[in-house]
Design a protein around this motif. Sequence first.
Motif, PDB file in Angstrom:
ATOM      1  N   VAL A   7      32.128  22.105  42.215  1.00  0.00           N
ATOM      2  CA  VAL A   7      31.427  22.694  41.074  1.00  0.00           C
ATOM      3  C   VAL A   7      31.639  24.206  41.058  1.00  0.00           C
ATOM      4  CG1 VAL A   7      29.147  23.158  40.081  1.00  0.00           C
ATOM      5  CG2 VAL A   7      29.714  20.871  40.909  1.00  0.00           C
ATOM      6  N   THR A   8      31.529  24.827  42.208  1.00  0.00           N
ATOM      7  CA  THR A   8      31.758  26.272  42.293  1.00  0.00           C
ATOM      8  C   THR A   8      33.183  26.616  41.889  1.00  0.00           C
ATOM      9  OG1 THR A   8      30.153  26.394  44.091  1.00  0.00           O
ATOM     10  CG2 THR A   8      31.602  28.284  43.793  1.00  0.00           C
ATOM     11  N   ALA A   9      34.145  25.849  42.368  1.00  0.00           N
ATOM     12  CA  ALA A   9      35.547  26.089  42.011  1.00  0.00           C
ATOM     13  C   ALA A   9      35.754  25.929  40.511  1.00  0.00           C
ATOM     14  CB  ALA A   9      36.452  25.125  42.779  1.00  0.00           C
ATOM     15  N   MET A  10      35.136  24.929  39.899  1.00  0.00           N
ATOM     16  CA  MET A  10      35.238  24.727  38.460  1.00  0.00           C
ATOM     17  C   MET A  10      34.639  25.916  37.709  1.00  0.00           C
ATOM     18  SD  MET A  10      36.221  22.564  36.020  1.00  0.00           S
ATOM     19  CE  MET A  10      36.180  20.836  36.508  1.00  0.00           C
ATOM     20  N   PHE A  63      34.304  28.854  33.950  1.00  0.00           N
ATOM     21  CA  PHE A  63      33.005  29.281  33.447  1.00  0.00           C
ATOM     22  C   PHE A  63      32.659  30.723  33.817  1.00  0.00           C
ATOM     23  CE2 PHE A  63      32.694  24.677  33.272  1.00  0.00           C
ATOM     24  CZ  PHE A  63      32.040  24.470  32.055  1.00  0.00           C
ATOM     25  N   ARG A  64      33.681  31.517  34.065  1.00  0.00           N
ATOM     26  CA  ARG A  64      33.523  32.968  34.247  1.00  0.00           C
ATOM     27  C   ARG A  64      32.417  33.323  35.230  1.00  0.00           C
ATOM     28  NH1 ARG A  64      34.437  35.245  28.042  1.00  0.00           N
ATOM     29  NH2 ARG A  64      36.091  33.759  27.501  1.00  0.00           N
ATOM     30  N   LEU A  65      32.477  32.710  36.362  1.00  0.00           N
ATOM     31  CA  LEU A  65      31.501  32.992  37.400  1.00  0.00           C
ATOM     32  C   LEU A  65      31.650  34.445  37.852  1.00  0.00           C
ATOM     33  CD1 LEU A  65      29.399  31.174  38.770  1.00  0.00           C
ATOM     34  CD2 LEU A  65      30.968  30.977  40.697  1.00  0.00           C
ATOM     35  N   PRO A  66      30.594  35.239  37.792  1.00  0.00           N
ATOM     36  CA  PRO A  66      30.708  36.659  38.150  1.00  0.00           C
ATOM     37  C   PRO A  66      31.076  36.852  39.622  1.00  0.00           C
ATOM     38  CG  PRO A  66      28.697  36.242  36.908  1.00  0.00           C
ATOM     39  CD  PRO A  66      29.241  34.904  37.293  1.00  0.00           C
ATOM     40  N   ASP A  67      31.869  37.851  39.865  1.00  0.00           N
ATOM     41  CA  ASP A  67      32.243  38.236  41.223  1.00  0.00           C
ATOM     42  C   ASP A  67      31.615  39.593  41.503  1.00  0.00           C
ATOM     43  OD1 ASP A  67      33.331  38.536  43.682  1.00  0.00           O
ATOM     44  OD2 ASP A  67      35.396  38.866  43.010  1.00  0.00           O
ATOM     45  N   ARG A  72      26.054  41.368  44.197  1.00  0.00           N
ATOM     46  CA  ARG A  72      24.682  40.935  43.906  1.00  0.00           C
ATOM     47  C   ARG A  72      24.534  39.417  43.895  1.00  0.00           C
ATOM     48  NH1 ARG A  72      23.579  42.760  38.354  1.00  0.00           N
ATOM     49  NH2 ARG A  72      21.583  41.701  38.698  1.00  0.00           N
ATOM     50  N   SER A  73      25.644  38.704  43.968  1.00  0.00           N
ATOM     51  CA  SER A  73      25.606  37.248  43.879  1.00  0.00           C
ATOM     52  C   SER A  73      26.211  36.608  45.112  1.00  0.00           C
ATOM     53  CB  SER A  73      26.367  36.778  42.632  1.00  0.00           C
ATOM     54  OG  SER A  73      26.500  35.374  42.604  1.00  0.00           O
ATOM     55  N   VAL A  74      25.479  35.670  45.704  1.00  0.00           N
ATOM     56  CA  VAL A  74      25.958  34.898  46.854  1.00  0.00           C
ATOM     57  C   VAL A  74      25.747  33.423  46.544  1.00  0.00           C
ATOM     58  CG1 VAL A  74      25.619  34.363  49.294  1.00  0.00           C
ATOM     59  CG2 VAL A  74      25.422  36.727  48.499  1.00  0.00           C
ATOM     60  N   ILE A  75      26.760  32.604  46.811  1.00  0.00           N
ATOM     61  CA  ILE A  75      26.640  31.160  46.636  1.00  0.00           C
ATOM     62  C   ILE A  75      26.760  30.494  47.995  1.00  0.00           C
ATOM     63  CG2 ILE A  75      27.648  29.091  45.601  1.00  0.00           C
ATOM     64  CD1 ILE A  75      28.585  30.824  43.282  1.00  0.00           C
ATOM     65  N   ASP A  76      25.751  29.699  48.329  1.00  0.00           N
ATOM     66  CA  ASP A  76      25.690  29.000  49.614  1.00  0.00           C
ATOM     67  C   ASP A  76      25.908  27.513  49.346  1.00  0.00           C
ATOM     68  OD1 ASP A  76      25.179  28.069  52.132  1.00  0.00           O
ATOM     69  OD2 ASP A  76      23.184  28.958  52.313  1.00  0.00           O
TER      70      ASP A  76
END
Length: 254
Positions: A96-99, A104-108, A111-115
Amino acid sequence: MFEAQPWEADEPTLSELGGIRYLHFGTEWVQGAMRVGKPAELVLAYTQQMMAWLLFLEPSKDDAVGILGLGAGSLLRYTLKHTPASVETTEWNPRVTAMCRAYFRLPDTPRSVIDHCDAAVWVAKRRNIGRYMALMVDLYDADAQGPVRDTLEFYQGCYRALADVGIMTVNLFGDHASFPPNLDNIRKAFKGRVLELPEIDAGNRVVLAFKGPVLDVSTLQLLDRADAVEAAYGLPARRWAKALLARHGATIRS
């Protein structure tokens, strides 16, 4: 032989219609959406309601917000653009994260961390206890038959993960067998301090649960705050405030 991971059955897929890109898990159920021309806009009404904690709290750069369930990244994109808070997201399916990164223009941003972690494990991590001013919980799989994490222990973990003053919003299905037991577990975990927004979007019902000092907000105070939220965030906050007042009385106490 490699052991199958529990998320492998939820293969993310895409559809697009009228300038809106949708995330699915191989079924017709929509797991998230993004307007391609305005990626930070909250397309689905229930995702707007997930931000209803803004009626009661104003985030600062020192605050942290937790998102349980990445979906199409809508809440993450919106929170990063419209608030100064840091955001940590837990998503158990790395596909899902890779998609989201690809489509879906996931911000880099720092301020953002995905676990990549089970939400029930994530809320119990020592570093997450007492950390978040807001938690937004939206945990559904391909079957979309109620949240995949819904026990009393899970919601107690959410309570502990909130800061001394904090609010959890949860996406539930109002007209579904999963709604009563979820609402009951949330009430028990949050000592009865729960407010409900009206059902929208094919049965979605968002519940707010509170931690901290007893809430005592008059009609005028709530409507004034709703006007401020509408002006600052472009969300239909006055509609939410009127719905809460109609359901819970002229003074919101929780």
